[in-house]
Design an enzyme around this catalytic site. Structure first.
Site, PDB file in Angstrom:
ATOM      1  CB  CYS A 165      -0.928   0.035   1.202  1.00 11.35           C
ATOM      2  SG  CYS A 165      -2.028   1.473   1.139  1.00 11.35           S
ATOM      3  CG  ASP A 297      -6.448   7.135  -2.068  1.00 13.54           C
ATOM      4  OD1 ASP A 297      -5.391   7.443  -1.487  1.00 13.54           O
ATOM      5  OD2 ASP A 297      -7.202   6.237  -1.680  1.00 13.54           O
ATOM      6  CG  ASN A 298      -3.207   5.429  -4.149  1.00 17.20           C
ATOM      7  OD1 ASN A 298      -2.608   5.164  -3.107  1.00 17.20           O
ATOM      8  ND2 ASN A 298      -4.246   4.713  -4.554  1.00 17.20           N
TER       9      ASN A 298
END
Ligand SMILES: Nc1nc2c(c(=O)[nH]1)N[C@H]1C(S)=C(S)[C@@H](COP(=O)(O)O)O[C@H]1N2
Ligand SMILES: [Mo]
Length: 892
Positions: A165, A297-298
């Site tokens: 992750c 996100d990310n």
């Protein structure tokens, strides 16, 4: 002292021969292989080169854990060893680092880290073969395929791949300064053998068209902001060296539900967020995914972008340069473990330190180095590349797929390193650090790169050593989730500045500024000295209008005294009765309103009660029978954004699809509903009231007109309207209602706070988008030809083009000349304008809306007002001066 796992697969251990070889290049190490108390498990037989690791013993959990039972995942058995990082639900977990490392190169599915953004889609075993997914978009041959077809019709491979992750090691960032992400320790990483089809094989059959550049992926998990989805570049997906696959097996068994059962993408070398689980769609496009989770996100935003700046300025999120794909190289120490103690009396001469390292983008980790003197000198560790042993097994069948990696140079897995440290040196050291370098000679940085989302954190991993009486005590930087411990917290608590370049240690004058402060302005909402605890049963007894209790932040409030005076109407309190109203309360109320709360505070909910509430407000039960009307005053309901119509440069009509085609919204005329979105950045709930402009009887859909308040150089715009504007089509939005103290029942009859009242004449005053609730009432009156009620509508705007629903208003006015007077006023009217000019204020109201002018008797008329606060205030004052009384005025 943490013990070795004696059952660790011997194949994942380094061979004696390799050890010696590596030692030869390391000048820091003694020439003879030293013995250490850790080496017992490694003394086993030397492994043959083709002895690739097989999965560790695995037992699928069979029992649903108690806390899961109240969540939408209440059907799913899980391993109790996993550490929960985001409360009970959704399920985001990592294994204790030592347990993870002890499993060896491959992780069992039950200890494999999990990152779920929402509830796990439930797929029965018998449904697996018929799981359908599609390849669509810019392709010559769109394909819809079942999993059965995929397995039968395409070559199957089996390949070890590590997933990580992007938030791995984020807790360290959160201790320095809170990021917008939850606190992963160093175990947000796991490895499995994946079996499935190369993505490239399917894409070749679908034939991307000219102009196609991206592969968007979409999962089956319905989330607050739509289905989970993201994209990767098409040319990567077509490149066999990149190894992208669609997997249906993990370590030889069907995917477990948490890991994407029955089908997921596995994108090697990239952050885990790209490996979409419960895969339903591959969409080939010319642009990157517009999925909410892809955009917000990310990403690693520049370190200068504060949480606030990132929330205020959308542009940061739209810049594709900040999206992360390839992992950065990273390493961590597993042994010494956190709080491990090494007894110095009778200890072997060497201590074997061990850990993992991984690179990104298929780049091999080419060295792992350890320092005992804060980076002045480094010693080279041994590395075991277990992944390479599968290359040597070319052509072997495993779990229904071919091992086919001897031709590929890429490294897609973590590797394990170890180094023997003379005890005497360890005893004299203050800390031990590890860092790795990949084949592009990129090396882990010494200093942390803090960023808003706290992703890709990879500074040197530091374990501190303290000499206590006759043993050494080791501390990792942090513990995952909210678990206390670790040297970072300790140093911070002692006043050290973790960002001083020396891990917060006192090194001179530079760090005099002290720790980074977190400012939190909070209004106290509890009553001093109140010590009452309230059980969930007590709370539940007060779920009706006669004595409504509600909960905010775990505290119980009695809303009875507020039923009459509450600006949102009694219904908004009754709706929250017996429930947790934290999100709505915090989002809607001003600091002044919050400051009033201690008066109504009657106690704290007990722990059991808090737990019981934490499972609530989850997705509605999908198996529940569909209701004829959509809104529910006690629960948030979801509707999908179906389309967006641009009415003007700053106004849109958002059309939402209700739950089924025959459903109506269920909103009485004159009432409102609440819309809840999550702030894209802070994840806080933003809640605002709106009145749809579509007729309440319209089946299947509802239209909400929203004026977007854009940020400008002078002024911050609207949080909600801008968040709405950036919602992609197909995303879910939460609704709850109805709310409001006013309702129009027809034929001049209305109800105000439940009291019925007859009205002969409505004066309607509004500005800008304040027309929307007014319009509902106006339309209801005008549409009914038998309704004798008269309307005088005064609508203020800046420009002609700002007048909302003008055509509709004009049409009603034309058809009802005898009982309708429509007055527009503009502050920036063009020359040819023949309507009114100027603001809605004293003079205008005296001329067009005084009792005298309208000729109404006391009690016959009612004024409905909706607009910006300044307008409402000005009107209030002017109307009182023009002979109106407060009972005759109604502010929406
Ligand atoms: N459909 C779907 N796919 C998803 C996610 C998700 O929430 N939904 N989470 C992503 C993230 S952020 C990660 S790190 C990986 C985690 O995979 P795992 O839970 O199998 O370890 O799944 C990715 N794929
Ligand atoms: Mo992730």
């Amino acid at each position: 002292m943490a013990t070795e796992n004696a059952t660790a697969t011997s194949t994942s251990q380094i061979t004696r021969e390799e050890t010696t070889q590596l030692r030869r290049v390391s000048a820091d190490l003694p020439p003879t292989p030293p013995e250490s108390e850790h080496s017992d498990a490694e003394k086993g037989e030397a492994t043959k080169p083709s002895d690739y690791p097989l999965p560790p013993d695995s037992k699928a959990p069979t029992e649903v854990i108690e806390v899961d039972k109240k969540t939408p995942d209440g059907w799913l058995p899980r391993d109790p060893r996993l550490i929960r990082l985001t409360g009970v639900h959704p399920f985001n977990v990592e294994a204790p680092l030592t347990d993870l490392f002890n499993e060896g190169f491959l992780t069992s599915p039950e200890l494999f880290y999990v990152r779920n953004h929402g509830a796990v889609p439930q797929v029965q075993d018998e449904e697996i073969p018929d799981w359908e997914f599609s390849i669509e978009g810019l392709v010559e041959n769109p394909i819809t395929l079942t999993l059965k077809d995929l397995i039968a019709g395409y070559p199957q491979i089996t390949c070890p791949i590590t997933l990580v992750c992007a938030g791995n090691r984020r807790k360290e960032q959160n201790v320095v300064r809170k990021t917008k992400g939850f606190s992963w320790g160093a175990a947000g990483v796991s490895t499995a053998l994946w079996t499935g089809t190369m993505m490239q094989e399917l894409l070749k059959v679908a034939k991307p068209k000219r102009g196609a550049r991206y592969v968007c992926m979409e999962g089956a998990d319905k989330l607050p902001n739509g289905y989970y989805g993201t994209s990767v570049k098409l040319n990567w997906a077509m490149d066999p060296n990149r190894g992208m696959m669609l997997a249906h097996k993990m370590n030889g068994e069907m995917l477990r539900p948490d890991h994407g059962k029955p089908l997921r993408a596995v994108i090697p070398g990239q952050i885990g967020g790209r490996s979409v689980k419960w895969l339903k769609k591959l969409i080939i496009t010319d642009k990157p995914s517009d999925n909410w989770y892809h955009i917000y996100d990310n990403r690693v935003l520049p370190t200068s972008v504060s949480p606030e700046e990132s929330a205020n300025n959308q542009a940061w999120w739209m810049d594709e340069r900040y999206a992360i794909f390839d992992l950065s190289c990273n390493s961590a120490i597993a042994y010494p473990a956190h709080e491990e103690q090494l007894c110095l009396v009778g200890a072997p001469e060497f201590y074997r330190a061990k850990g993992y390292a991984y690179g990104g983008g298929g780049r091999r980790i080419t060295r792992v180095e350890v320092t005992l003197d804060k980076g002045k000198t480094w010693r080279l560790a041994n590395i075991d590349y277990a992944e390479d042993r599968y290359r040597e097994a070319a052509g072997t069948e495993l779990f229904g797929g071919t091992i086919d990696m001897e031709w590929r140079e890429a490294s897609f897995c973590w590797c394990f390193w170890n180094i023997d440290i003379p005890l005497a040196e360890l005893r004299d050291a203050k800390d031990i650090f590890v860092r790795c370098m990949d084949e592009s000679m990129t090396i882990q940085p010494r200093d942390m790169y803090w960023s808003v989302l706290g992703m890709m954190n990879n500074p040197w991993f530091r374990v501190t050593i303290s000499l206590e009486k006759d043993y050494l005590r080791f501390e990792h930087p942090t513990q995952p989730a909210l678990i206390p411990g670790g040297w970072m917290e300790r140093v911070k608590a002692a006043g050290g500045n973790l960002a001083n370049g020396y891990w917060g240690e006192k090194i001179g004058s530079e760090d005099a500024e002290g720790p980074v402060e977190e400012v939190a302005k909070e209004i106290k909402m509890t009553k001093d000295g109140l010590n009452t605890t309230i059980t969930i049963d007590d709370l539940r007894k007060h779920d009706k209008e006669d004595q409504p209790w509600f909960v905010v932040n775990g505290e119980v409030y009695d809303g009875t005294k507020f039923l009459e005076g509450h600006p949102g109407g009694a219904q908004s309190i009754v709706s929250a009765a017996g429930l947790d109203a934290t999100d709505e309360f915090m989002a809607i109320h001003s600091e002044t309103a919050k400051a009033m709360m201690p008066t109504y505070h009657i106690g704290s909910l007990d722990e059991e009660g808090k737990k019981a509430l934490s499972g609530e407000d989850v997705q509605p039960d999908p198996s529940a029978a569909p209701t004829p009307t959509f809104l529910d005053s006690r629960n948030w309901k979801k509707a999908i954004l179906h389309s967006k119509t641009t009415v003007s440069w700053d106004t849109r009509i958002f059309t939402f699809k209700l739950e089924h085609d025959a459903q109506t919204v269920g909103l009485p005329t004159g009432q409102h509903l609440m819309i809840r979105l999550r702030d894209p950045v802070t994840r806080e709930a933003i809640i605002r009231s709106y009145t749809p402009i579509s007729e309440t009887s319209k089946p299947g859909y509802m239209d909400v007109l929203v004026k977007i308040y854009f940020d400008s150089a002078e002024r911050k715009g609207g949080k909600m309207s801008q968040a709405m504007d950036s919602l992609p089509i197909g995303h879910f939005v939460d609704f709850k209602g109805p709310i409001g103290k006013f309702e129009y029942l027809g034929n001049g009859l209305c109800s105000v706070n439940g009291a019925k009242r007859n009205v002969k004449h409505f004066v309607m005053i509004c500005g800008g988008s304040g027309i929307t609730p007014i319009y509902q009432v106006f339309r209801a009156v005008m549409q009914d030809r038998q309704d004798p009620t008269r309307c005088t509508l005064l609508d203020g705007n800046r420009l002609v083009e700002d007048i909302l629903v003008k055509e509709e208003l004009d049409a009603f006015a034309r058809d009802n000349e005898e009982r309708c007077k429509l007055l527009y006023t503009l502050t920036k009217a063009p020359e040819e304008w023949d309507g009114l000019r100027g603001r809605i204020a004293g003079p205008l109201l005296a001329e067009h809306a005084s009792k005298e002018v309208l000729g109404t008797e006391k009690g016959e008329a009612m004024v409905l007002i909706c607009g910006p606060e300044a307008l409402e205030k000005a009107c209030h004052k002017a109307l009182l001066e023009n002979g109106w009384s407060d009972e005759e005025l109604l502010f929406f």
